[in-house]
Design a protein around this motif. Structure first.
Motif, short mmCIF file in Angstrom:
data_model
loop_
_atom_site.label_atom_id
_atom_site.label_comp_id
_atom_site.label_asym_id
_atom_site.label_seq_id
_atom_site.Cartn_x
_atom_site.Cartn_y
_atom_site.Cartn_z
N SER A 1 1.01 -1.13 0.05
CA SER A 1 0.18 0.07 0.20
C SER A 1 0.91 1.34 0.09
O SER A 1 1.89 1.05 0.22
N ASN A 2 0.29 2.41 -0.26
CA ASN A 2 0.76 3.75 -0.08
C ASN A 2 2.01 3.89 -0.76
O ASN A 2 3.03 4.27 0.00
N ARG B 1 4.63 6.18 -2.63
CA ARG B 1 5.08 7.58 -2.58
C ARG B 1 6.32 7.86 -3.58
O ARG B 1 7.40 6.86 -3.56
#
Length: 872
Positions: A671-672, A674
């Motif tokens: 997830s997530n 960046r």
């Protein structure tokens, strides 16, 4: 006494100058690839990063050397002339003993009391930089303890263009980034331990068939020249020399040039490859040694960038040499410029001083490759100098524990429907010859040239003697006894009725062991002339798996192999509850697989190659029959960069298990993602010129100073010396062309020692290429959560789409291995350099970042790309 030197010292130079394409067109009426000339051979850069101190020490040392000593340092003493697989002459006046060059990539060949490590391909499956480094360090320690100065590994050629190629297992992976990291970490480890590493085989050495004329003729093939690997400029940069750039950047001390031709010019006299790519563009500061008998000319190979001739004789045990006395003469008459012999010696000694502070205190060479007997002749071929030649020094330390750890962490769990890990099974039945011992002992076949018992390494010069070999049968039986399980094994693939009777019983967990082997081309195992004939399992392995799984509803398959095998006929059988690839795990094989099967080690290996459904689905394949009459077989690398997963993605082909695939006994969630863009400046092409070539003083031109000193030195039969046998230069050379100037037969600029322009893609003072290539452009992070109930290691993989119509769908660019407790989240952090985002521009002759949209992916394999983001 009569010294024998090669009568054809200069003649091959003349042949090499003629355009190979024209010759072959006349004979065979086909267009062949050519390799452009690149001269002069670049000389060392005293300001090169990581080499300044070594250069200064080497310059001081070489400036004291005589011409004879320089030739002695650069020329091997001949096959079996001393103890190692290759040695150069000593410089006793300056305190330097003979330097020992010795195999190999997974341990010390032909010695005793040394470890047998997992193969390069196997350690690559760990996707663990630390483990790769530790393996390299341990190999370097053992080599140093035996008195070895240069260990002939690691391997990036073959990279693995064709899955059936015989020596793929010596290297790491068909992915250049994974191989580059394997090379870099191995080299750092080896050299930190005090041994010079040798990156090999440079470059395009992708199969065993036709790599040497004599070998091919021995198999009945009528060829007059070795195979030519025909590789275009873009493919060469984006795939084949990529990991060698990482090796150079890691400070590798030596590089071995290859047997085969590159675009119809032999690898060890290919000026484009050695002078242009390796020494100029990549800024390699160490020395280039020939593969054994891969040198085909004298002066031509010298000016093309070869620095050390191995093993020194033109062919084994002829007593003839392209260098030795011939090189002495060539320098004296100006054919080989003085700067070139100085640069050869300087490169060798700089590599030496990069890992050693001084010539004093070297471990003595305390073993003999030619025998395990304690006493024997130190000059093996000549049967001279009887003394103690093997001191049986035990260099293993605690490396068995490391080998066991690597073997377990490299094991790839390809399939698991719930039968693993084992928990004190009631009845364990182990089936297959691959689970048991070679009945004649693990070292009974020379250079492991057979497939008897469990497979823990391939065959050829890249092998080592086993100090012991823990078989799967022994280790699993020990575990079963500890657990109170019932245990039986059938250690053959052909006891059909007995196997059926055993595995058809109630409560059976059947573990079937199968394998597929390969190796170097001088050994033929069951018609496999180094390269595999096919991608099927050996010794009826597929039938064994299908039979056992038809009788037992809980069948686990373990594969020991040199690369992918075809699983299409049985991998999805529901009775096959688990499949594991255990590679070539070395001496702790049985313990490693037992650790994984019983859950002592949660599997975290990832496949370093793709498992295709058919042999044809891989695209490129071994060239098994000559295709150019009796001339050089022509192998066109027409697929470009599209090998392994890149090819499968381009063809949109179904795969059985993709590159990077591997399961765990726990589960992970991604997830997530960046993306952070760095403030890297613009790319700046390298400009300027080199300094002029350094030379270290005049030398006598009086041939009387170079005659063999028979009153001081005993002549050893077949030993290669730098001395002349007569003061008549023409007679000493025995060459009909003697007396012609270098300008009459060498390519233009071959002897030029003036300042040279720097390539825009070169590194200047930074080995590995232009330093801006390694600027970090983006940092990518993502959250990885262990959603299961046990601790596990997850290999997080970072891929990029370069976006162009001729680019692969995705390419691996970074990875990380995270150990995560159940319920916990860890952060993956990967980087993208300018090189990672670039393509090679053949017109500009430099790396460029295209204008196409770049997309980054974070996932668990090349086809399981959980997260993505566009790079802005």
């Amino acid at each position: 006494m009569q010294l024998r030197i090669a009568a054809y010292w200069l003649l091959p130079v003349l042949a090499a100058r003629a355009a190979p394409a024209n010759i072959y067109n006349q004979l065979n009426k086909r267009d062949l690839s050519t390799s452009p000339p690149v001269y002069p051979s670049p000389w060392m850069n005293p300001e090169a990063d990581g080499w300044k101190e070594a250069y200064a020490k080497a310059r001081d040392f070489v400036s004291q050397m005589t011409l004879l000593e320089k030739v002695n340092l650069t020329t091997g003493v001949g096959w079996a002339a001393e103890q190692c697989v290759g040695q150069v002459g000593a410089i006793p006046r300056l305190g330097l003993r003979s330097l020992c060059m010795h195999d190999a990539p997974l341990g010390i060949r032909g010695s005793d009391y040394n470890a047998a490590f997992p193969s390069g391909q196997t350690v690559a499956a760990t996707f663990d930089r630390g483990l790769i480094y530790r393996r390299g360090y341990a190999i370097g320690q053992e080599a140093k303890g035996k008195g070895i100065d240069v260990i002939l590994g690691p391997v990036a050629g073959p990279i693995g263009r064709m899955p059936a190629a015989g020596r793929n297992w010596e290297g790491f992976s068909p992915d250049p980034v994974l191989t580059g990291i394997g090379m870099s970490e191995s080299i750092k480890g080896i050299q930190d331990a005090g041994t010079i590493a040798c990156a090999k085989h440079f470059v395009g050495n992708e199969q065993e068939h036709f790599r040497q004329v004599g070998e091919a003729r021995g198999y009945g093939f009528n060829i007059s020249e070795t195979l030519s690997s025909n590789i275009d400029d873009k493919t060469m940069h984006e795939l084949y020399i990529w990991p060698f750039a990482d090796a150079v950047r890691a400070g590798v001390g030596s590089v071995m040039c290859s047997y085969q031709q590159i675009n119809n010019s032999y690898g060890c006299q290919n000026s484009k490859a050695l002078n242009g790519l390796l020494k100029d563009e990549l800024g390699f500061q160490g020395f280039v040694m020939s593969d054994w008998q891969a040198q085909h000319t004298g002066a031509a190979s010298a000016v093309a960038g070869l620095d050390m001739s191995m093993p020194g004789d033109t062919e084994f045990n002829t007593g003839l040499s392209f260098w030795g006395a011939n090189l002495t003469l060539a320098v004296l008459n100006g054919t080989v410029p003085a700067y070139r012999i100085d640069d050869m010696a300087l490169r060798i000694m700089a590599a030496f001083f990069k890992v050693h502070k001084t010539v004093d205190g070297l471990e003595p060479i305390n073993f003999s490759f030619w025998t395990l007997d304690t006493y024997g002749p130190i000059h093996w071929a000549a049967n001279k100098g009887y003394q103690q030649i093997n001191h049986h020094v035990d260099v293993r330390a605690d490396h068995g524990n490391l080998i066991r750890e690597i073997g377990a962490k490299a094991t790839v769990l390809l399939k698991n429907t719930g039968s693993l890990p084992l928990k004190k099974p009631k009845f364990l039945a182990v089936i297959g010859e691959d689970a048991g011992a070679n009945p004649n002992g693990p070292n009974s076949c020379a250079d492991r040239g057979c497939d008897n018992g469990t497979l823990a390494m391939g065959w050829g010069s890249g092998t080592a003697n086993f100090p012991y070999l823990v078989t799967p049968d022994a280790a699993l039986q020990a575990q079963a006894l500890q657990d109170g399980s019932r245990y039986e094994s059938i250690l053959t693939n052909y006891a059909t009725s007995q196997t059926k009777a055993l595995v058809s019983q109630a409560n059976v967990t059947a573990v079937v062991f199968v394998n597929a082997d390969s190796g170097e081309g001088y050994i033929n195992v069951d018609g496999n002339m180094g390269d595999r004939k096919n991608l099927t399992l050996w010794k009826n392995g597929d039938s064994l798996v299908k039979n056992v799984s038809s009788w037992c509803p809980n069948t686990i398959v373990v594969i020991h192999s040199v690369g992918p095998v075809l699983l299409t006929e049985w991998y999805d059988n529901p009775n096959i509850t688990a499949i594991l690839w255990a590679g070539l795990p070395g001496q702790e094989s049985g313990n490693s697989i037992t650790d994984v099967l019983y859950g002592k080690v949660n599997p975290s290996g990832r496949s370093p190659f793709t498992w295709g459904a058919t042999r044809e689905s891989y695209g490129a394949d071994v060239l098994y029959t000559p295709n150019n009459g009796n001339g050089a077989p022509q192998q066109d690398f027409s697929e470009g960069v599209f090998i392994d997963y890149r090819y499968f993605d381009k063809a949109n082909s179904t795969v059985i298990y993709e590159f990077g695939h591997g399961l765990s006994y726990t589960t992970f969630e991604y997830s997530n993602i960046r993306v952070e863009k760095s403030n890297a400046g613009p790319y700046r092409p390298t400009t300027g010129t080199t300094a002029p070539a350094p030379t270290f003083g005049n030398f006598s031109t009086d041939l009387n100073d170079y005659v063999f000193p028979s009153d001081e030195l005993e002549y050893i039969y077949q030993y290669i010396y730098p001395y002349l046998n007569t003061t008549d230069a023409k007679n000493a050379s025995a060459d009909p062309y003697y007396g012609k100037t270098a300008e009459e037969f060498l390519p233009p600029h071959a002897t030029d020692d003036t300042p040279q322009p720097l390539l825009r893609s070169s590194g200047g003072n930074s080995p590995g290429g232009n330093p801006q290539l390694y600027d970090i452009m983006y940092t990518i992070t993502a959250d990885i959560t262990n959603t299961g109930s046990i601790v596990g290691d997850e290999v997080v993989q970072l891929y990029v789409s370069l976006g162009g119509p001729n680019d692969p769908k995705v390419v691996l660019r970074d990875f990380g291995k995270l150990r995560i407790e159940p319920g916990q989240t860890a952060q993956f952090r990967g980087t993208l350099t300018r090189r990672d985002l670039s393509n090679w521009d053949t017109g500009l002759q430099d790396w460029v970042v295209s204008n196409y949209t770049k997309t980054v992916y974070v996932g668990r394999s090349s086809r399981k790309l959980d997260l993505s983001a566009v790079l802005l």
